[in-house]
Write a protein that holds these residues in place. Sequence first.
Motif, PDB file in Angstrom:
ATOM      1  N   ARG A  47       0.825  -1.218   0.000  1.00 29.90           N
ATOM      2  CA  ARG A  47       0.000   0.000   0.000  1.00 29.90           C
ATOM      3  C   ARG A  47       0.853   1.260   0.000  1.00 29.90           C
ATOM      4  NH1 ARG A  47      -5.575  -1.133   2.577  1.00 29.90           N
ATOM      5  NH2 ARG A  47      -5.566  -3.396   2.621  1.00 29.90           N
ATOM      6  N   ARG A  48       1.933   1.258   0.775  1.00 38.15           N
ATOM      7  CA  ARG A  48       2.828   2.421   0.792  1.00 38.15           C
ATOM      8  C   ARG A  48       3.431   2.658  -0.581  1.00 38.15           C
ATOM      9  NH1 ARG A  48       4.797   0.323   5.646  1.00 38.15           N
ATOM     10  NH2 ARG A  48       6.620  -0.440   4.546  1.00 38.15           N
ATOM     11  N   GLU A  49       3.869   1.581  -1.228  1.00 38.14           N
ATOM     12  CA  GLU A  49       4.474   1.712  -2.556  1.00 38.14           C
ATOM     13  C   GLU A  49       3.447   2.191  -3.574  1.00 38.14           C
ATOM     14  OE1 GLU A  49       7.240   1.713  -5.669  1.00 38.14           O
ATOM     15  OE2 GLU A  49       7.438   1.867  -3.500  1.00 38.14           O
ATOM     16  N   ALA A  50       2.227   1.689  -3.496  1.00 35.73           N
ATOM     17  CA  ALA A  50       1.175   2.134  -4.417  1.00 35.73           C
ATOM     18  C   ALA A  50       0.883   3.618  -4.220  1.00 35.73           C
ATOM     19  CB  ALA A  50      -0.089   1.308  -4.202  1.00 35.73           C
ATOM     20  N   ARG A  51       0.812   4.063  -2.952  1.00 33.42           N
ATOM     21  CA  ARG A  51       0.585   5.492  -2.685  1.00 33.42           C
ATOM     22  C   ARG A  51       1.742   6.332  -3.208  1.00 33.42           C
ATOM     23  NH1 ARG A  51      -1.603   3.607   2.310  1.00 33.42           N
ATOM     24  NH2 ARG A  51       0.414   3.822   3.289  1.00 33.42           N
ATOM     25  N   ARG A  52       2.975   5.857  -2.987  1.00 36.13           N
ATOM     26  CA  ARG A  52       4.150   6.591  -3.442  1.00 36.13           C
ATOM     27  C   ARG A  52       4.138   6.742  -4.956  1.00 36.13           C
ATOM     28  NH1 ARG A  52       8.894   6.108  -5.700  1.00 36.13           N
ATOM     29  NH2 ARG A  52       8.676   3.911  -6.117  1.00 36.13           N
ATOM     30  N   GLN A  53       3.853   5.658  -5.655  1.00 31.08           N
ATOM     31  CA  GLN A  53       3.825   5.720  -7.115  1.00 31.08           C
ATOM     32  C   GLN A  53       2.683   6.586  -7.617  1.00 31.08           C
ATOM     33  OE1 GLN A  53       4.073   1.944  -9.070  1.00 31.08           O
ATOM     34  NE2 GLN A  53       5.819   1.288  -7.851  1.00 31.08           N
ATOM     35  N   SER A  54       1.541   6.534  -6.940  1.00 28.81           N
ATOM     36  CA  SER A  54       0.409   7.356  -7.341  1.00 28.81           C
ATOM     37  C   SER A  54       0.729   8.841  -7.185  1.00 28.81           C
ATOM     38  CB  SER A  54      -0.816   6.985  -6.501  1.00 28.81           C
ATOM     39  OG  SER A  54      -1.908   7.782  -6.862  1.00 28.81           O
ATOM     40  N   LEU A  55       1.325   9.196  -6.055  1.00 31.19           N
ATOM     41  CA  LEU A  55       1.704  10.598  -5.847  1.00 31.19           C
ATOM     42  C   LEU A  55       2.742  11.045  -6.868  1.00 31.19           C
ATOM     43  CD1 LEU A  55       1.896  10.755  -1.956  1.00 31.19           C
ATOM     44  CD2 LEU A  55       0.283  11.958  -3.433  1.00 31.19           C
ATOM     45  N   ARG A  56       3.703  10.183  -7.124  1.00 28.33           N
ATOM     46  CA  ARG A  56       4.755  10.511  -8.098  1.00 28.33           C
ATOM     47  C   ARG A  56       4.152  10.707  -9.484  1.00 28.33           C
ATOM     48  NH1 ARG A  56       9.524   6.670 -10.173  1.00 28.33           N
ATOM     49  NH2 ARG A  56      10.793   8.269 -11.143  1.00 28.33           N
ATOM     50  N   ALA A  57       3.242   9.813  -9.867  1.00 24.72           N
ATOM     51  CA  ALA A  57       2.618   9.904 -11.184  1.00 24.72           C
ATOM     52  C   ALA A  57       1.765  11.162 -11.301  1.00 24.72           C
ATOM     53  CB  ALA A  57       1.776   8.669 -11.459  1.00 24.72           C
ATOM     54  N   SER A  58       1.113  11.547 -10.219  1.00 29.70           N
ATOM     55  CA  SER A  58       0.247  12.726 -10.281  1.00 29.70           C
ATOM     56  C   SER A  58       1.048  14.012 -10.430  1.00 29.70           C
ATOM     57  CB  SER A  58      -0.647  12.809  -9.039  1.00 29.70           C
ATOM     58  OG  SER A  58       0.121  13.105  -7.890  1.00 29.70           O
ATOM     59  N   LYS A  59       2.324  13.977 -10.085  1.00 28.32           N
ATOM     60  CA  LYS A  59       3.181  15.164 -10.189  1.00 28.32           C
ATOM     61  C   LYS A  59       3.918  15.247 -11.519  1.00 28.32           C
ATOM     62  CE  LYS A  59       3.906  15.336  -5.229  1.00 28.32           C
ATOM     63  NZ  LYS A  59       4.862  15.182  -4.145  1.00 28.32           N
ATOM     64  N   ARG A  60       3.823  14.190 -12.320  1.00 23.90           N
ATOM     65  CA  ARG A  60       4.543  14.157 -13.590  1.00 23.90           C
ATOM     66  C   ARG A  60       3.857  15.018 -14.630  1.00 23.90           C
ATOM     67  NH1 ARG A  60       7.135   8.685 -15.366  1.00 23.90           N
ATOM     68  NH2 ARG A  60       7.307  10.011 -17.143  1.00 23.90           N
ATOM     69  N   ASP A  61       4.662  15.533 -15.515  1.00 23.96           N
ATOM     70  CA  ASP A  61       4.151  16.300 -16.645  1.00 23.96           C
ATOM     71  C   ASP A  61       3.869  15.309 -17.775  1.00 23.96           C
ATOM     72  OD1 ASP A  61       3.529  18.110 -18.595  1.00 23.96           O
ATOM     73  OD2 ASP A  61       5.493  19.081 -18.637  1.00 23.96           O
ATOM     74  N   VAL A  62       2.638  15.265 -18.225  1.00 20.88           N
ATOM     75  CA  VAL A  62       2.229  14.321 -19.263  1.00 20.88           C
ATOM     76  C   VAL A  62       3.025  14.546 -20.543  1.00 20.88           C
ATOM     77  CG1 VAL A  62       0.291  13.518 -20.664  1.00 20.88           C
ATOM     78  CG2 VAL A  62      -0.065  14.091 -18.269  1.00 20.88           C
ATOM     79  N   ALA A  63       3.401  15.781 -20.819  1.00 25.35           N
ATOM     80  CA  ALA A  63       4.179  16.078 -22.025  1.00 25.35           C
ATOM     81  C   ALA A  63       5.504  15.319 -22.019  1.00 25.35           C
ATOM     82  CB  ALA A  63       4.424  17.575 -22.138  1.00 25.35           C
TER      83      ALA A  63
END
Length: 80
Positions: A47-63
């Motif tokens: 769960r911690r890893e899933a949250r970490r990856q989700s937060l990281r992905a949400s901060k990424r620039d789609v471009a």
Amino acid sequence: MRLLGVRLDSELEARLAAVARTQGRSKSDLAREAVRRYVDLYDEAYRREARRQSLRASKRDVADDYAFWETIEAKDAAWK
């Protein structure tokens, strides 16, 4: 409660039996506690890893993602 059969080698079974006697508990109690701790540990880590990856992905620039895949496609086309 459901039944789960687990095969143990004779050395591990003897060690489990000795610990159970020392603690005045059953082997089943000890095995249940060990499985619960293992599952809790790895479930929480997942769960911690899933949250970490989700937060990281949400901060990424789609471009950036598009640029990355365009570079890969260009390299792939160059190999053909």
